[in-house]
Design an enzyme around this catalytic site. Structure first.
Site, mmCIF file in Angstrom:
data_model
loop_
_atom_site.group_PDB
_atom_site.id
_atom_site.type_symbol
_atom_site.label_atom_id
_atom_site.label_comp_id
_atom_site.label_asym_id
_atom_site.label_seq_id
_atom_site.Cartn_x
_atom_site.Cartn_y
_atom_site.Cartn_z
ATOM 1 N N ASN A 157 -13.169 10.025 -2.196
ATOM 2 C CA ASN A 157 -13.643 9.144 -3.260
ATOM 3 C C ASN A 157 -13.697 7.727 -2.707
ATOM 4 O O ASN A 157 -12.689 7.208 -2.225
ATOM 5 C CB ASN A 157 -12.703 9.189 -4.464
ATOM 6 N N CYS A 202 0.872 -1.185 0.000
ATOM 7 C CA CYS A 202 0.000 0.000 0.000
ATOM 8 C C CYS A 202 0.904 1.228 0.000
ATOM 9 O O CYS A 202 1.698 1.430 0.922
ATOM 10 C CB CYS A 202 -0.915 0.012 1.215
ATOM 11 N N THR A 212 -8.436 5.548 -6.675
ATOM 12 C CA THR A 212 -7.308 4.836 -7.289
ATOM 13 C C THR A 212 -6.354 4.258 -6.252
ATOM 14 O O THR A 212 -5.646 3.295 -6.545
ATOM 15 C CB THR A 212 -6.508 5.762 -8.231
ATOM 16 N N HIS A 237 -6.360 3.161 0.231
ATOM 17 C CA HIS A 237 -6.092 3.495 1.637
ATOM 18 C C HIS A 237 -6.898 4.764 1.880
ATOM 19 O O HIS A 237 -6.673 5.765 1.174
ATOM 20 C CB HIS A 237 -4.590 3.705 1.866
ATOM 21 N N ASP A 277 -0.310 16.078 -2.424
ATOM 22 C CA ASP A 277 -0.645 15.197 -3.535
ATOM 23 C C ASP A 277 0.411 15.361 -4.625
ATOM 24 O O ASP A 277 0.834 16.475 -4.943
ATOM 25 C CB ASP A 277 -2.037 15.528 -4.090
ATOM 26 N N HIS A 329 -4.393 1.307 8.358
ATOM 27 C CA HIS A 329 -4.886 1.035 7.006
ATOM 28 C C HIS A 329 -6.372 0.674 7.008
ATOM 29 O O HIS A 329 -6.789 -0.296 7.635
ATOM 30 C CB HIS A 329 -4.091 -0.107 6.358
ATOM 31 N N CYS A 353 0.551 3.490 3.065
ATOM 32 C CA CYS A 353 1.195 2.913 4.261
ATOM 33 C C CYS A 353 2.701 3.142 4.189
ATOM 34 O O CYS A 353 3.338 3.447 5.207
ATOM 35 C CB CYS A 353 0.885 1.421 4.372
ATOM 36 N N HIS A 408 -8.479 8.134 2.264
ATOM 37 C CA HIS A 408 -7.849 9.449 2.222
ATOM 38 C C HIS A 408 -8.874 10.511 1.851
ATOM 39 O O HIS A 408 -9.840 10.242 1.126
ATOM 40 C CB HIS A 408 -6.685 9.484 1.217
ATOM 41 N N HIS A 455 -9.026 14.428 0.229
ATOM 42 C CA HIS A 455 -8.316 15.489 -0.488
ATOM 43 C C HIS A 455 -8.720 16.820 0.138
ATOM 44 O O HIS A 455 -9.912 17.156 0.163
ATOM 45 C CB HIS A 455 -8.720 15.517 -1.965
HETATM 46 P P1 AMP Z 1 -8.075 8.982 -5.404
HETATM 47 O O1 AMP Z 1 -8.299 9.095 -6.886
HETATM 48 O O2 AMP Z 1 -9.132 9.662 -4.585
HETATM 49 O O3 AMP Z 1 -7.844 7.543 -4.974
HETATM 50 O O4 AMP Z 1 -6.766 9.823 -5.107
HETATM 51 C C1 AMP Z 1 -5.487 9.279 -5.076
HETATM 52 C C2 AMP Z 1 -4.536 10.443 -5.106
HETATM 53 O O5 AMP Z 1 -3.265 9.985 -4.671
HETATM 54 C C3 AMP Z 1 -4.339 11.085 -6.475
HETATM 55 O O6 AMP Z 1 -4.728 12.459 -6.435
HETATM 56 C C4 AMP Z 1 -2.831 10.928 -6.734
HETATM 57 O O7 AMP Z 1 -2.278 12.048 -7.393
HETATM 58 C C5 AMP Z 1 -2.284 10.740 -5.334
HETATM 59 N N1 AMP Z 1 -1.047 9.997 -5.230
HETATM 60 C C6 AMP Z 1 -0.758 8.783 -5.751
HETATM 61 N N2 AMP Z 1 0.488 8.400 -5.416
HETATM 62 C C7 AMP Z 1 1.007 9.387 -4.632
HETATM 63 C C8 AMP Z 1 2.254 9.594 -3.973
HETATM 64 N N3 AMP Z 1 3.237 8.692 -4.029
HETATM 65 N N4 AMP Z 1 2.422 10.742 -3.277
HETATM 66 C C9 AMP Z 1 1.446 11.674 -3.223
HETATM 67 N N5 AMP Z 1 0.240 11.532 -3.819
HETATM 68 C C10 AMP Z 1 0.021 10.414 -4.515
HETATM 69 ZN ZN ZN Z 2 -2.417 1.519 3.521
#
Ligand code: AMP
Ligand code: ZN
Length: 114
Positions: free
Chosen positions: A87, A4, A95, A98, A30, A46, A7, A100, A102
């Site tokens: 989301n 993950c 995507t 875990h 982000d 997690h 994580c 989160h 925004h």
């Molecule tokens: P979601 O589409 O709501 O799952 O948002 C996932 C977010 O994680 C996206 O806006 C990505 O740009 C962000 N993201 C993915 N990998 C990383 C990373 N290594 N560091 C910071 N943000 C990330």
């Molecule tokens: Zn995680």
């Protein structure tokens, strides 16, 4: 959880721009920002998404909101305003599985959700 990415960020196994941390929550920039301020706020424990919130762990949502308020104040967007977005699942475009939120702001985001 193994494999993950969030994580790994929480455990500092991969680099990120952490802007906030407490006993339960981490906030980091982000990697693909959609606004001048775009912070992801995640629980240290997690959970895949909101579907895994229950009576026992629901306090994490309050902690995420408290962190959001503090980060918004720190970034000086608390008075102009900001959006806190979650989301949950494929139709919502999740995507990273875990939980989160925004935290988005630093410009006028308009009045529409979509
Ligand atoms: P979601 O589409 O709501 O799952 O948002 C996932 C977010 O994680 C996206 O806006 C990505 O740009 C962000 N993201 C993915 N990998 C990383 C990373 N290594 N560091 C910071 N943000 C990330
Ligand atoms: Zn995680």
């Amino acid at each position: 959880m193994e494999n993950c990415i969030f994580c790994k960020i929480i455990k500092k196994e991969i680099p990120s721009s952490i802007v906030y941390e407490d006993d339960a929550v981490v906030g980091f920039k982000d990697i693909n920002p959609v606004a001048p301020v775009h912070i992801l706020i995640v629980p240290k424990t997690h959970l895949a998404n909101v579907n895994e919130i229950n009576e026992e762990n629901a306090d994490i949502i309050a902690k995420i909101h408290l962190a959001a308020k503090k980060i918004a104040k720190e970034m000086n967007i608390h008075e102009k305003g900001y959006r806190l977005i979650n989301n949950c699942g494929p139709d919502a475009g999740q995507t990273v599985f875990h939980l989160h939120y925004h935290l988005i702001g630093g410009k006028n985001l308009g009045s529409k959700i979509l």
